[in-house]
Design a protein around this motif. Sequence first.
Motif, PDB file in Angstrom:
ATOM      1  N   ASP A  19       0.833  -1.197   0.000  1.00 37.02           N
ATOM      2  CA  ASP A  19       0.000   0.000   0.000  1.00 37.02           C
ATOM      3  C   ASP A  19       0.872   1.252   0.000  1.00 37.02           C
ATOM      4  N   PRO A  20       0.396   2.321  -0.638  1.00 33.99           N
ATOM      5  CA  PRO A  20       1.149   3.576  -0.582  1.00 33.99           C
ATOM      6  C   PRO A  20       1.154   4.156   0.835  1.00 33.99           C
ATOM      7  N   ILE A  21       2.183   4.916   1.112  1.00 33.29           N
ATOM      8  CA  ILE A  21       2.281   5.636   2.387  1.00 33.29           C
ATOM      9  C   ILE A  21       1.580   6.966   2.186  1.00 33.29           C
ATOM     10  N   ARG A  22       0.559   7.207   2.953  1.00 30.90           N
ATOM     11  CA  ARG A  22      -0.268   8.397   2.766  1.00 30.90           C
ATOM     12  C   ARG A  22       0.118   9.557   3.674  1.00 30.90           C
ATOM     13  N   GLU A  23       0.776   9.237   4.792  1.00 30.37           N
ATOM     14  CA  GLU A  23       1.140  10.271   5.766  1.00 30.37           C
ATOM     15  C   GLU A  23       2.411   9.841   6.489  1.00 30.37           C
ATOM     16  N   ASN A  73       7.186   5.451  -1.412  1.00 28.78           N
ATOM     17  CA  ASN A  73       6.308   5.487  -2.588  1.00 28.78           C
ATOM     18  C   ASN A  73       7.080   5.607  -3.910  1.00 28.78           C
TER      19      ASN A  73
END
Length: 162
Positions: A19-23, A73
Amino acid sequence: MTLREIRVVGDPVLRTPCDPIREITPGIRSLVEDLVETVDEDGRAGLAANQIGVSLRAFSYNLDEIGLGCILNPEIVELSEEVQDGEEGCLSVPELWFPRTRAAFARCIGTDVEGHEVELAGEGIVARLIQHEVDHLDGHLYIDGLERSVRKRALREIREKL
């Protein structure tokens, strides 16, 4: 910081797209520290987060050509049409090396732990590292891209070893 255990072939986390790192949270900062510390061992060039059991898009690197660091990412934005052949290995497929064709040049972009854009690019081992680690983040192992006859031999050797 913690030196983390490496997951090996057969562990489902290695086959799961990350999963992408969002924060950037304290947990992400801790993950980056662990990735960097774990890759900073003799004979290690790169380490994807899923190789330590974390299904997030980040990898660390440790090559003389680009230094020691981590990219979040990462996305490959350029691959050369020219290819390179060479032996490739993986911490998740321990002590086994097989010939693998890769693009001769690769460039990826992502961010650092401060959120600043980072670019990694190069030929040879740098190109191989970028492609290898992004493959991990997409749920692939380098053995997936071996020529058919080599892949059969690799799978047999993996079964015998593990």
